[in-house]
Design a protein around this motif. Structure first.
Motif, PDB file in Angstrom:
ATOM      1  N   LEU A  16       0.937  -1.075   0.056  1.00  0.00           N
ATOM      2  CA  LEU A  16      -0.136  -0.158   0.082  1.00  0.00           C
ATOM      3  C   LEU A  16       0.914   1.305   0.056  1.00  0.00           C
ATOM      4  O   LEU A  16       0.625   2.312  -0.800  1.00  0.00           O
ATOM      5  N   ILE A  17       1.923   1.319   0.592  1.00  0.00           N
ATOM      6  CA  ILE A  17       2.792   2.236   0.845  1.00  0.00           C
ATOM      7  C   ILE A  17       3.522   2.655  -0.521  1.00  0.00           C
ATOM      8  O   ILE A  17       3.678   3.890  -1.013  1.00  0.00           O
ATOM      9  N   VAL A  18       3.900   1.394  -1.229  1.00  0.00           N
ATOM     10  CA  VAL A  18       4.462   1.802  -2.344  1.00  0.00           C
ATOM     11  C   VAL A  18       3.447   2.125  -3.608  1.00  0.00           C
ATOM     12  O   VAL A  18       3.831   3.018  -4.683  1.00  0.00           O
ATOM     13  N   LEU A  19       2.291   1.679  -3.696  1.00  0.00           N
ATOM     14  CA  LEU A  19       1.211   1.861  -4.642  1.00  0.00           C
ATOM     15  C   LEU A  19       0.668   3.140  -4.368  1.00  0.00           C
ATOM     16  O   LEU A  19      -0.201   3.575  -5.193  1.00  0.00           O
ATOM     17  N   SER A  20       0.504   3.844  -3.391  1.00  0.00           N
ATOM     18  CA  SER A  20      -0.426   4.835  -2.917  1.00  0.00           C
ATOM     19  C   SER A  20      -0.051   6.052  -3.837  1.00  0.00           C
ATOM     20  O   SER A  20      -0.883   6.802  -4.334  1.00  0.00           O
ATOM     21  N   PHE A 101     -10.569   9.931  -1.644  1.00  0.00           N
ATOM     22  CA  PHE A 101      -9.794   8.706  -1.902  1.00  0.00           C
ATOM     23  C   PHE A 101      -8.465   9.084  -2.074  1.00  0.00           C
ATOM     24  O   PHE A 101      -7.317   8.485  -1.747  1.00  0.00           O
ATOM     25  N   LYS A 102      -8.320  10.131  -3.085  1.00  0.00           N
ATOM     26  CA  LYS A 102      -6.894  10.658  -3.671  1.00  0.00           C
ATOM     27  C   LYS A 102      -6.218  10.970  -2.481  1.00  0.00           C
ATOM     28  O   LYS A 102      -4.894  10.612  -2.197  1.00  0.00           O
ATOM     29  N   TRP A 103      -6.836  11.831  -1.529  1.00  0.00           N
ATOM     30  CA  TRP A 103      -5.999  12.459  -0.260  1.00  0.00           C
ATOM     31  C   TRP A 103      -5.805  11.259   0.672  1.00  0.00           C
ATOM     32  O   TRP A 103      -4.703  11.293   1.383  1.00  0.00           O
ATOM     33  N   PHE A 104      -6.649  10.404   0.920  1.00  0.00           N
ATOM     34  CA  PHE A 104      -6.617   9.192   1.737  1.00  0.00           C
ATOM     35  C   PHE A 104      -5.308   8.383   1.605  1.00  0.00           C
ATOM     36  O   PHE A 104      -4.538   7.994   2.176  1.00  0.00           O
ATOM     37  N   PHE A 105      -5.251   8.091   0.189  1.00  0.00           N
ATOM     38  CA  PHE A 105      -3.948   7.146  -0.566  1.00  0.00           C
ATOM     39  C   PHE A 105      -2.654   8.020  -0.392  1.00  0.00           C
ATOM     40  O   PHE A 105      -1.864   7.244  -0.269  1.00  0.00           O
ATOM     41  N   LEU A 106      -2.962   9.196  -0.396  1.00  0.00           N
ATOM     42  CA  LEU A 106      -1.612  10.110  -0.121  1.00  0.00           C
ATOM     43  C   LEU A 106      -1.088  10.112   1.256  1.00  0.00           C
ATOM     44  O   LEU A 106       0.035  10.034   1.553  1.00  0.00           O
ATOM     45  N   LEU A 107      -2.374  10.484   2.267  1.00  0.00           N
ATOM     46  CA  LEU A 107      -1.798  10.706   3.330  1.00  0.00           C
ATOM     47  C   LEU A 107      -1.835   9.527   4.259  1.00  0.00           C
ATOM     48  O   LEU A 107      -1.083   9.669   5.204  1.00  0.00           O
ATOM     49  N   PHE A 108      -2.436   8.409   4.196  1.00  0.00           N
ATOM     50  CA  PHE A 108      -2.586   7.444   4.862  1.00  0.00           C
ATOM     51  C   PHE A 108      -1.022   6.717   5.173  1.00  0.00           C
ATOM     52  O   PHE A 108      -0.581   6.478   6.112  1.00  0.00           O
ATOM     53  N   ILE A 110       1.669   8.083   4.939  1.00  0.00           N
ATOM     54  CA  ILE A 110       2.791   9.335   5.694  1.00  0.00           C
ATOM     55  C   ILE A 110       2.210   8.999   7.165  1.00  0.00           C
ATOM     56  O   ILE A 110       3.058   8.797   7.984  1.00  0.00           O
ATOM     57  N   CYS A 111       1.022   9.222   7.551  1.00  0.00           N
ATOM     58  CA  CYS A 111       0.371   9.179   8.783  1.00  0.00           C
ATOM     59  C   CYS A 111       0.958   7.827   9.462  1.00  0.00           C
ATOM     60  O   CYS A 111       1.042   7.571  10.581  1.00  0.00           O
ATOM     61  N   LEU A 112       0.795   6.595   8.661  1.00  0.00           N
ATOM     62  CA  LEU A 112       0.954   5.302   9.309  1.00  0.00           C
ATOM     63  C   LEU A 112       2.707   5.272   9.509  1.00  0.00           C
ATOM     64  O   LEU A 112       3.135   4.746  10.631  1.00  0.00           O
ATOM     65  N   GLY A 113       3.438   5.734   8.723  1.00  0.00           N
ATOM     66  CA  GLY A 113       4.978   5.753   8.916  1.00  0.00           C
ATOM     67  C   GLY A 113       5.190   6.662  10.087  1.00  0.00           C
ATOM     68  O   GLY A 113       6.221   6.469  11.137  1.00  0.00           O
TER      69      GLY A 113
END
Length: 147
Positions: A16-20, A101-108, A110-113
């Motif tokens: 997910l991190i690589v594909l987001s 979803f665009k912002w979710f896949f971008l920020l998720f 980063i926040c997870l890291g």
């Protein structure tokens, strides 16, 4: 079993991190493409002479649709206006959902890291506190034995 689940979750998270970022770029490109298609359709509706031979069937269909709506009574025209407003609302909500979803896949990722980093720091802090408590207890135990 627990180790397999942990490995699966780790691989899923890294994927997910690589594909987001790619998903975000794809959604932006798709959005731009859809705006281009809408602009082209608008231009074809305003100027039929601009339409190319590829758009001829679409233009014929649009002309047929205009004729059929002109033949309808007032109540049916009201229904078509209601339908157009509902379609506009659906497109608006679809745009908002895609934007979310665009912002979710971008920020998720980063926040997870950041959360993983902070949790690792918290574990280090808890380990040092525990080690201090063990040292204090050992010191007290040695003092009680010596007395």
């Amino acid at each position: 079993m627990k180790l397999k689940i942990l490995k699966f979750l780790t691989v899923s998270l890294l994927t997910l991190i690589v594909l987001s970022p790619e998903l975000v770029v794809l959604s932006v490109v798709w959005e731009q493409h859809m705006q281009l298609v809408e602009t082209q359709n608008f231009m074809c509706e305003k100027n039929p002479s601009i339409a190319s031979s590829q758009n001829a069937p679409a233009m014929i269909f649009q002309q047929e649709r205009k004729k059929s709506t002109q033949d309808l009574v007032g109540i049916k025209i009201f229904d078509t206006n209601l339908l157009k407003s509902q379609l506009f609302l659906i497109q608006l909500y679809k745009y908002k959902i895609i934007s979310f979803f665009k912002w979710f896949f971008l920020l998720f990722p980063i926040c997870l890291g950041i959360l993983i980093f902070l949790y690792d720091r918290y574990l280090v802090y808890r380990a040092t506190v525990f080690q201090r408590q063990v040292d204090i207890l050992e010191k007290l135990w040695h003092e009680s034995i010596e007395q």
